[in-house]
Design a protein around this motif. Structure first.
Motif, short mmCIF file in Angstrom:
data_model
loop_
_atom_site.label_atom_id
_atom_site.label_comp_id
_atom_site.label_asym_id
_atom_site.label_seq_id
_atom_site.Cartn_x
_atom_site.Cartn_y
_atom_site.Cartn_z
N ARG A 1 39.77 -10.12 -17.26
CA ARG A 1 40.72 -11.23 -17.24
C ARG A 1 41.55 -11.29 -15.96
N LEU A 2 41.49 -10.23 -15.15
CA LEU A 2 42.29 -10.20 -13.92
C LEU A 2 41.44 -10.43 -12.67
N VAL A 3 40.19 -10.04 -12.72
CA VAL A 3 39.40 -10.00 -11.49
C VAL A 3 39.19 -11.42 -10.94
N GLU A 4 39.42 -11.56 -9.63
CA GLU A 4 39.23 -12.82 -8.91
C GLU A 4 40.21 -13.92 -9.38
N ARG A 5 41.28 -13.53 -10.02
CA ARG A 5 42.25 -14.53 -10.48
C ARG A 5 43.52 -14.42 -9.65
N ARG A 6 44.19 -15.53 -9.49
CA ARG A 6 45.40 -15.57 -8.68
C ARG A 6 46.64 -15.29 -9.53
N ILE A 7 47.57 -14.54 -8.97
CA ILE A 7 48.88 -14.34 -9.61
C ILE A 7 49.72 -15.58 -9.36
N VAL A 8 50.27 -16.15 -10.44
CA VAL A 8 51.04 -17.38 -10.26
C VAL A 8 52.53 -17.20 -10.56
N GLY A 9 52.91 -16.04 -11.04
CA GLY A 9 54.34 -15.85 -11.31
C GLY A 9 54.60 -14.52 -11.99
N THR A 10 55.86 -14.23 -12.12
CA THR A 10 56.24 -12.98 -12.79
C THR A 10 57.40 -13.27 -13.74
N GLY A 11 57.59 -12.39 -14.68
CA GLY A 11 58.70 -12.55 -15.61
C GLY A 11 59.04 -11.22 -16.25
#
Length: 244
Positions: free
Chosen positions: A14-24
């Motif tokens: 679910r993480l690989v090749e995906r962009r981080i769009v925010g944090t909380g």
DNA sequence: ACCTCCCTGGCC
DNA sequence: GGCCAGGGAGGT
């Protein structure tokens, strides 16, 4: 550390090749939001740390999870005791996760005294135990519970439902000022050096602790010896002379 | 409200 | 070797 992920393979998938769009953050849970409605959840437990380093550099001991970014950095989850955990969740898993039943964040979203009074109303459990109950108020651990109770001049054993409105107001005020002071100091690095700031420095709130870990030392407010009691299997440090 | 378990490490 | 540790889930 990914042991709470229902399908262990989902974490990487679910993480690989995906962009981080925010944090909380809510209470003690950290969230890294990923494209595609994935929530990367991190809980540091008692000894966990999040670090960032260069790909190829030596990693700290007890680094269990590494997520490599496309800029030459990597996110590292380091945790000697592995009480921390991490998982990559789909929206329906977030909805049913235990942290979704947590109370308001103690620092960013403290309840009004009346709201807390309603929830403490008939509870007979000691207020110390309920301060640690994340479903009531999220984010307070053992150190900040004891320090808040000392600031509020409340004994940790007090049955929560017996607190007066004025005492609840005092407690909420104490929680707010204690958390602010803790954050200003960069948190509490104890002798074990388990907690460190992301850049490796120590948090200095230990120098401001009034009661936590000070068994037998004089209370900074009244001079009476601080005692250590066990409440709900956790150490509680308090001053029996000025906390009632 | 109590217990155990998840782990490692430091201290006495 | 025993005890302690910033947390929390799960069981009775």
């Amino acid at each position: 550390m990914v042991r709470k992920q229902e399908q262990p393979g989902d974490f990487a998938a679910r993480l690989v090749e995906r962009r981080i769009v925010g944090t909380g953050r809510h209470g003690k849970h950290l969230f890294i939001h990923i494209v595609g409605d994935v929530t990367w959840v991190i809980h540091l437990g008692m000894s966990g740390r999040v670090g960032v380093g260069r790909v190829g550099d030596v990693r700290p001991p007890h680094t269990h999870v590494v997520v490599v970014l496309d800029d030459g950095n990597e996110i590292r989850l380091t945790d000697p005791r592995t009480f921390g955990h991490t998982e990559a969740l789909a929206p329906e898993e977030v909805a049913t996760a235990s942290f979704s039943a947590h109370g308001p964040d103690a620092y960013t979203d403290p309840p009004a005294p009346s709201a807390l009074a309603d929830r403490l109303g008939h509870r007979t459990a000691p207020i110390k135990a309920l301060l640690l109950d994340q479903t009531l108020l999220a984010g307070i651990g053992n150190i900040y519970a004891d320090e808040s109770l000392h600031r509020a001049r409340l004994a940790p054993h007090r049955p929560a439902g017996a607190l007066t409105r004025g005492e609840i107001e005092r407690l909420l005020e104490a929680v707010a000022t204690t958390l602010e002071a803790g954050l200003r100091a960069g948190g509490t690095t104890l002798a074990d050096m388990a907690y460190l700031l992301p850049d490796g420095r120590s948090g200095e709130f230990i120098t401001e602790l009034a009661v936590y870990g000070r068994d037998g030392e004089p209370c900074p407010r009244c001079g009476a010896p601080i005692r250590r009691d066990v409440i709900r299997q956790r150490s509680s440090f308090w001053c029996a002379s000025c906390q009632h």
